[in-house]
Structures are given as C-alpha cells and as structure tokens.
Design a protein around this motif. Structure first.
Motif, mmCIF file in Angstrom:
data_model
loop_
_atom_site.group_PDB
_atom_site.id
_atom_site.type_symbol
_atom_site.label_atom_id
_atom_site.label_comp_id
_atom_site.label_asym_id
_atom_site.label_seq_id
_atom_site.Cartn_x
_atom_site.Cartn_y
_atom_site.Cartn_z
ATOM 1 N N TYR A 99 1.036 -1.279 -0.086
ATOM 2 C CA TYR A 99 0.030 -0.016 -0.123
ATOM 3 C C TYR A 99 0.747 1.564 0.002
ATOM 4 O O TYR A 99 0.266 2.204 -0.841
ATOM 5 N N ARG A 100 1.944 1.283 0.777
ATOM 6 C CA ARG A 100 2.758 2.385 0.884
ATOM 7 C C ARG A 100 3.477 2.955 -0.555
ATOM 8 O O ARG A 100 3.202 4.281 -1.053
ATOM 9 N N SER A 101 3.822 1.766 -1.443
ATOM 10 C CA SER A 101 4.303 2.309 -2.777
ATOM 11 C C SER A 101 3.314 2.665 -3.518
ATOM 12 O O SER A 101 3.602 3.337 -4.632
ATOM 13 N N ALA A 102 2.107 2.108 -3.388
ATOM 14 C CA ALA A 102 1.048 2.344 -4.492
ATOM 15 C C ALA A 102 0.620 3.589 -4.017
ATOM 16 O O ALA A 102 0.240 4.313 -4.993
ATOM 17 N N PHE A 103 0.499 4.017 -2.653
ATOM 18 C CA PHE A 103 0.050 5.312 -2.397
ATOM 19 C C PHE A 103 0.996 6.382 -2.895
ATOM 20 O O PHE A 103 0.456 7.549 -3.345
ATOM 21 N N GLU A 104 2.216 5.939 -2.788
ATOM 22 C CA GLU A 104 3.033 7.352 -3.170
ATOM 23 C C GLU A 104 3.169 7.259 -4.711
ATOM 24 O O GLU A 104 3.432 8.330 -5.247
ATOM 25 N N ASN A 105 3.072 6.181 -5.442
ATOM 26 C CA ASN A 105 2.693 6.508 -6.951
ATOM 27 C C ASN A 105 1.568 7.148 -7.078
ATOM 28 O O ASN A 105 1.452 8.009 -8.125
ATOM 29 N N PRO A 128 -13.096 3.721 -5.092
ATOM 30 C CA PRO A 128 -11.930 3.127 -4.752
ATOM 31 C C PRO A 128 -11.074 4.273 -3.710
ATOM 32 O O PRO A 128 -11.364 5.177 -3.569
ATOM 33 N N CYS A 129 -10.254 3.435 -3.032
ATOM 34 C CA CYS A 129 -9.437 4.169 -1.855
ATOM 35 C C CYS A 129 -8.400 4.616 -2.622
ATOM 36 O O CYS A 129 -7.918 4.230 -3.941
ATOM 37 N N ALA A 130 -7.409 5.459 -1.861
ATOM 38 C CA ALA A 130 -6.210 6.168 -2.425
ATOM 39 C C ALA A 130 -5.299 5.290 -3.131
ATOM 40 O O ALA A 130 -4.635 5.465 -3.988
ATOM 41 N N ALA A 131 -4.621 4.223 -2.527
ATOM 42 C CA ALA A 131 -3.781 3.173 -2.891
ATOM 43 C C ALA A 131 -4.005 2.738 -4.246
ATOM 44 O O ALA A 131 -3.256 2.394 -5.221
ATOM 45 N N ALA A 132 -5.423 2.367 -4.626
ATOM 46 C CA ALA A 132 -5.646 1.965 -5.896
ATOM 47 C C ALA A 132 -5.411 2.782 -7.147
ATOM 48 O O ALA A 132 -4.956 2.450 -8.110
ATOM 49 N N PHE A 133 -5.347 4.057 -6.714
ATOM 50 C CA PHE A 133 -4.950 5.091 -7.736
ATOM 51 C C PHE A 133 -3.329 4.887 -8.110
ATOM 52 O O PHE A 133 -2.675 5.720 -9.138
ATOM 53 N N GLY A 134 -2.593 4.343 -7.479
ATOM 54 C CA GLY A 134 -1.056 3.911 -7.732
ATOM 55 C C GLY A 134 -0.853 2.868 -8.857
ATOM 56 O O GLY A 134 0.244 2.827 -9.258
ATOM 57 N N MET A 135 -1.925 2.187 -9.407
ATOM 58 C CA MET A 135 -1.746 1.021 -10.095
ATOM 59 C C MET A 135 -1.315 1.659 -11.546
ATOM 60 O O MET A 135 -1.449 2.636 -11.986
#
Length: 353
Positions: free
Chosen positions: A27-33, A136-143
């Motif tokens: 989740y951390r890397s996905a959120f950062e992206n 969707p929650c925030a981390a999903a937008f890092g895909m």
C-alpha cells in the motif's frame, strides 16, 4: 440532499486514514505512486497525519486521533475533496469521537472510499443529508496503468458528464478473481480474467438473459453489509428517518460483503428487513461477495440474498461490479439513480437532486 462542489482543475485532494493507512507494502508504494500521478495531473495534495500511521488496531491510529484527523480535514477549506487511504476493520470505533452535527453544518465535501469507509459514506447520507462516493481508496490510484473504473471515479469527483450530458457509469467486461498485487509488485493493475456475468431477478424469479431491459430508479443507499449491520440499532442508525424523508423517491439498495459467509449474508438481510430498512425499496444492486462461489449446507450467495430481496417484488441485480472483487463502479451515495440492465450490460445514471 447536499451535493459538494466538484474537484476543480488544479484543486487540492485531501487524504485521510480513518481506517487502515498506507504504512506497509504494497500500500505504501502504491499510495506514493498515486500521489505522483495526481501531482502530474496538476493537483495539490494534503496528507493527514495518519496516512502512514500504524498505531491502531484495525485502523491507522487510536480512534480519537483518527476522528480528529477526519473532522479537521472535512471541515477545513484546505482541500476540495477527501479520498480515504484504505479500508480496514474498526472504523466504527472512530464514530464515537465524531461530531456529525458539525459536519452537517460545514460546507459539503466529497468523501470517497469503500469497505470499512461505509462508516462515513453511509452516515454522511443518513445523518448529514450529504452525498458521498462509494469508490476506490487512495492506494488503488497507484496502479499502472489505471483501470477504467479509476477513470470513472475521477470523472465523478471532477463532475464530468458523458456524451448524453449525464453523470453516469457502466459495468466492465471482466473482473478480478485473484489479485497479482503484492509487496514485490505493488503497482500491479487489476488482474481481470473473469467475464462479467450479471444475474437478474424480478422478485425471486430469474430473468437473466432476457432481451427486454430491466429498468428502475430510486435514491441510492448502501455499502458494505459487514459495516451496515454493525451500525444497525446504534445511535448512529437514522436509516428509518432517512427512508421516510425520501419515501416518494424510493430506495435502491446497493450491497456487497467482505468477511460475511453466505449464512452471515442471509442473517444480515433478515436483520435489515426486520429493522424496516427495506420498506420503500425500488430495487437491489448486489456486488460479488468476497466469498464468491461459496456454498454451505445447500445455501449459495444468491439464495442468501433472495430469501429477503426476492420477497419485495422488485428487481434484484446480482454479481454487479461493486465491492471487494474489483473493478467497482463508483456510486454516488444519496443521489437519485436510474438503473438499466440488459443481459450483462448495466448502466447507472446519477441525478444530483
């Protein structure tokens, strides 16, 4: 119903973590992206103090601190909308520290999240007469790359209409049965391998595959059943007042389940029915439960829902794109919805009235 202003060009997106934060992988890397992508789109970002926290049990931090973060972010004017960092387990404990009367008096702001975030999206509608987005929650937008469902969620936040001049979403062709996302592969997109296969009922009679479209309309209300039945009967349960206020519109209940097995789903449906929640129902939209395909003692997920929903003599649309087996259609909670289903094609049009 109060509708917030849409996210403007170069506006500011706020992030909060009243449920799990993004402190661990993937989740951390996905959120950062996700933050990187939002910045590239021209948006400012405002991160709450709990976004990376891991101090709580089932949530990012102690419930009081989560409530303080959420209250401040919602009532402040330094962000134009809020996206929750993630789902979780015990966001309900945050509610004890929330001041919904203050939220009701504040300028409305879009809040988006799903699963445990039902504790906010549902209560914004039923306690504050304020619309939210179950999405969707925030981390999903890092895909990488974004699935079209994420584009749809952003279009709703921005207030973009379709060619017909409506706020609307459609179902997607395929869904994810097994995710490829992992700490080693945090930016994996949805692994969509399964064909969408909607099942349509009128009452308890299945009419899947008929060429005549099934259409209905009403005010959209619902979320994750795990959270809904947990709220039922508490001081936060004003569902009866809400549905009485909007009884002329009728209610479209959208429901999905996370941890509930098929018997727990059936018990939840019974509980909501006995509490009077389904009095003015115009139809049901039921997402694929996380226990998709499960059968116990002869009971499957369809009969778990239809025992109650089928008795209401309204359309019951099952296995739609909602919830924990992505992708999910973002839903404007509290809005008037028009639903049209023909075969495996579903359209939802939102009217902000």
């Amino acid at each position: 119903m109060r509708y917030p202003k849409f996210l403007p060009e170069k506006g500011t997106i706020g992030f909060v973590a009243p449920s799990f934060g993004c402190g661990i992988e993937p989740y951390r890397s996905a959120f950062e992206n996700a933050q990187k992508k939002f910045k590239e789109m021209g948006y400012g970002l405002k991160l709450g103090p709990n976004c990376y926290a891991q101090e709580g049990v089932g949530i990012s931090n102690e419930p009081k601190l989560c409530a303080e973060e959420l209250m401040e972010a919602y009532c402040a004017d330094d962000s134009d909308c809020l996206i929750s960092c993630g789902g979780g387990e015990l966001m309900c404990e945050v509610l004890s520290w929330m001041d919904f009367e203050k939220i009701k008096k504040a300028a409305p702001k879009w809040y988006m999240g799903y699963s445990d975030n039902t504790n906010m999206t549902y209560l914004l509608a039923t306690l504050c007469d304020t619309a939210s987005i179950y999405g969707p929650c925030a981390a999903a937008f890092g895909m990488e790359p974004w699935h079209p469902s994420l584009e749809d969620a952003m279009r709703l936040l921005r207030g973009e209409k379709n060619r017909e001049g409506n706020y609307a979403v459609q179902g997607y062709d395929k869904w994810e049965k097994e995710s490829l996302k992992s700490p080693e592969n945090p930016l994996a997109p949805y692994h969509v391998t399964e064909n969408l296969s909607i099942r349509t009922y009128l009452g308890d009679e299945e009419c899947t595959g008929r060429d005549v479209p099934v259409t209905f309309q009403g005010r959209l209300l619902g979320g994750c059943m795990d959270c809904l039945v947990n709220l039922l009967g508490t001081r936060f349960d004003r569902t009866g007042e809400f549905i009485e206020k909007y009884k002329e519109d009728g209610i479209i209940w959208f429901l999905e389940a996370c941890d509930l097995n098929v018997f727990a789903i059936r018990r939840a449906m019974w509980q909501m029915e006995e509490a009077g929640w389904f009095r003015y129902v115009k139809g049901f939209l039921v997402g694929r439960p996380l226990c998709f395909g499960q059968e116990m003692m002869g009971l499957d997920a369809y009969q778990a829902v239809l025992k109650v929903a089928g008795s209401k003599n309204v359309p019951v649309i099952m296995d739609v794109d909602l919830g924990h087996l992505p992708p999910m259609m973002p839903v404007i909670v509290g809005s008037m919805g028009e639903v049209s289903v023909r075969g495996n094609h579903i359209d939802i049009t939102y009217h902000l009235c």
